[in-house]
Design an enzyme around this catalytic site. Structure first.
Site, PDB file in Angstrom:
ATOM      1  CE1 TYR A   1      -3.198  -2.819   0.020  1.00  0.00           C
ATOM      2  CE2 TYR A   1      -3.921  -2.143   2.191  1.00  0.00           C
ATOM      3  CZ  TYR A   1      -4.049  -2.959   1.093  1.00  0.00           C
ATOM      4  OH  TYR A   1      -5.044  -3.908   1.068  1.00  0.00           O
TER       5      TYR A   1
ATOM      6  CG  ASP B   1      -3.533 -19.797  -1.003  1.00  0.00           C
ATOM      7  OD1 ASP B   1      -2.741 -19.740  -0.039  1.00  0.00           O
ATOM      8  OD2 ASP B   1      -3.242 -20.385  -2.065  1.00  0.00           O
TER       9      ASP B   1
ATOM     10  CG  ASP C   1     -12.974  -5.862   5.923  1.00  0.00           C
ATOM     11  OD1 ASP C   1     -12.483  -5.367   6.956  1.00  0.00           O
ATOM     12  OD2 ASP C   1     -13.545  -5.184   5.049  1.00  0.00           O
TER      13      ASP C   1
ATOM     14  CE  LYS D   1      -0.065 -17.669  -3.039  1.00  0.00           C
ATOM     15  NZ  LYS D   1      -0.949 -18.848  -2.937  1.00  0.00           N
TER      16      LYS D   1
ATOM     17  CG  ASP E   1      -7.345  -3.977   3.756  1.00  0.00           C
ATOM     18  OD1 ASP E   1      -8.358  -3.864   4.457  1.00  0.00           O
ATOM     19  OD2 ASP E   1      -7.132  -3.276   2.751  1.00  0.00           O
TER      20      ASP E   1
END
Ligand code: NAD
Length: 356
Positions: free
Chosen positions: A143, A221, A249, A189, A245
């Site tokens: 980000y 994943d 959620d 990952k 992030d």
């Protein structure tokens, strides 16, 4: 002597409504525990823009520079959405606030309170008693890293992580895990991304400094799948900025309502923290007196715990919220059959009655 100054930033929409209830709770806690905070209320967000021409006015910066913690409501709304991006409440105030104080650790407790198991789309037996803490790195990764550009039909984002950025968030997760069930699952990952290889390597090394904590690693994943398959396997989930992030959620959805979710964004080195509900300013219900104040009240509990080390006071607040829910008292967003629906103010009253 410990700095007991706090800045109170109610903001826009439902922010001031739910903040009023959190401050009533703080008042009782101060009396009960014989502590006194020096509170300064400041303008932030759309209301600050309307009054001063900027969503993060100099006066607010000056006050925030001197406090130990910020209790934040929420900001934004349609009225300010079309301003130039540097003047919108989100881009002009919220992100600069996080950056200015180096709030690199975002903590999001995901707790399913007894009586609210039916609020989620998962089966209640997977959720009863659930308590997870997502620890998300908040100031690094894809980000923020440069270069970042769009040139015609090609776009570039860059992901970087340094050893020190990973070390400090990992320490934060392990230290918190020591006070919980002593389990950290680190998300990456590492089968594809170089940043994740470094992440896994460094988290593994930091884990050696906390032999009592069980540390394991999951690809993101797989973690997304495990979170809905068997959420109770998790205690502390440690994530980079983007993975956190997304997963936080997903985890939030397990509790059923945004109005129940507090969050803390902390500079783990200075303990300076910003405490706010996970939801936004909810313009659709603002001014109606029906917003759920519990996320704001629970954010206050996080402030007492993480910035002021007042664990007992934090637990008193969290227990009062639990009892209120267990007694079948609800705001509209979490209402279900057989419960009693309350206004924002009435919910505040009921929590106050149970603060002992
Ligand atoms: P939102 O989180 O404000 O609302 C989403 C839904 O959840 C709405 O239906 C709302 O009524 C409900 N909701 C949220 N909090 C609630 C509460 N305490 N009680 C009952 N219901 C609640 O998201 P949005 O509508 O997408 O955004 C509204 C504004 O808030 C936007 O300007 C957005 O940028 C801003 N925002 C600010 C923050 C922040 O201040 N940290 C965070 C997210 C969004």
């Amino acid at each position: 002597m410990m700095n007991k100054k706090i800045a109170v930033l109610p903001g826009d929409g439902i922010g001031p409504e739910v903040m009023t209830q959190a401050l009533r709770v703080l008042n009782v806690i101060e009396n009960e525990f014989g502590i006194k905070f020096e509170k300064q209320t400041c303008l932030i967000g759309g209301v600050a823009y309307d009054e001063t021409g900027h969503p993060f006015p100099e006066e607010t910066k000056k006050i925030c520079d001197e406090v130990a913690a910020v209790l934040f409501g929420s900001i934004g709304g349609p009225k300010w959405a079309d301003l130039p991006s540097e003047l919108t409440p989100e881009q002009g105030a919220l992100l600069p606030l996080r950056k200015r104080y180096g709030l690199f650790a975002n903590l999001r407790p995901v707790i399913v309170y007894d009586g609210l198991e039916n609020a989620s789309s998962l089966k209640p037996e997977f959720l009863k008693g659930l308590s997870i803490l997502v620890v998300r790195e908040l100031t690094g990764g894809i980000y923020f890293a440069e270069p970042k550009s769009i040139d015609g039909n090609t776009a570039v984002d860059t992901m970087t992580y340094s050893q020190s950025e990973i070390e400090r968030i990992a320490h934060c997760a392990f230290q918190i895990a020591m006070k919980r069930n002593k389990k950290v699952v680190s998300i990456d990952k590492a089968n594809v991304l170089m940043c994740s290889k470094l992440w896994r390597d460094i988290v593994g090394k930091i884990a050696n400094e906390y032999p009592e904590v069980e540390c394991s690693h999951l690809y993101v994943d797989n973690a997304a799948m495990q979170l809905v398959r068997d959420p109770k396997q998790f205690d502390v989930i440690l994530c980079s900025n983007m993975f956190g992030d997304i997963l936080s959620d997903e985890a939030a959805q397990l509790t059923g309502s945004l109005g129940m979710l507090p969050s803390a964004s902390i500079n783990g080195e200075t303990n300076f923290g910003l405490y706010e509900p996970a939801g936004g300013s909810a313009p659709d219900i603002a001014g109606k007196g029906i917003a759920n104040p519990l996320a704001q009240i629970l954010s206050l509990a996080l402030m007492l715990r993480y910035s002021f080390n007042l664990e007992e006071a934090a637990v008193v607040i969290e227990t009062a919220v639990k009892k209120t829910i267990a007694d079948g008292l609800r705001t509209a967003d979490i209402m279900s059959d057989g419960c009693r629906q309350l206004t924002t103010q009435q919910m505040g009253d009921e929590v106050l009655k149970r603060l002992n």
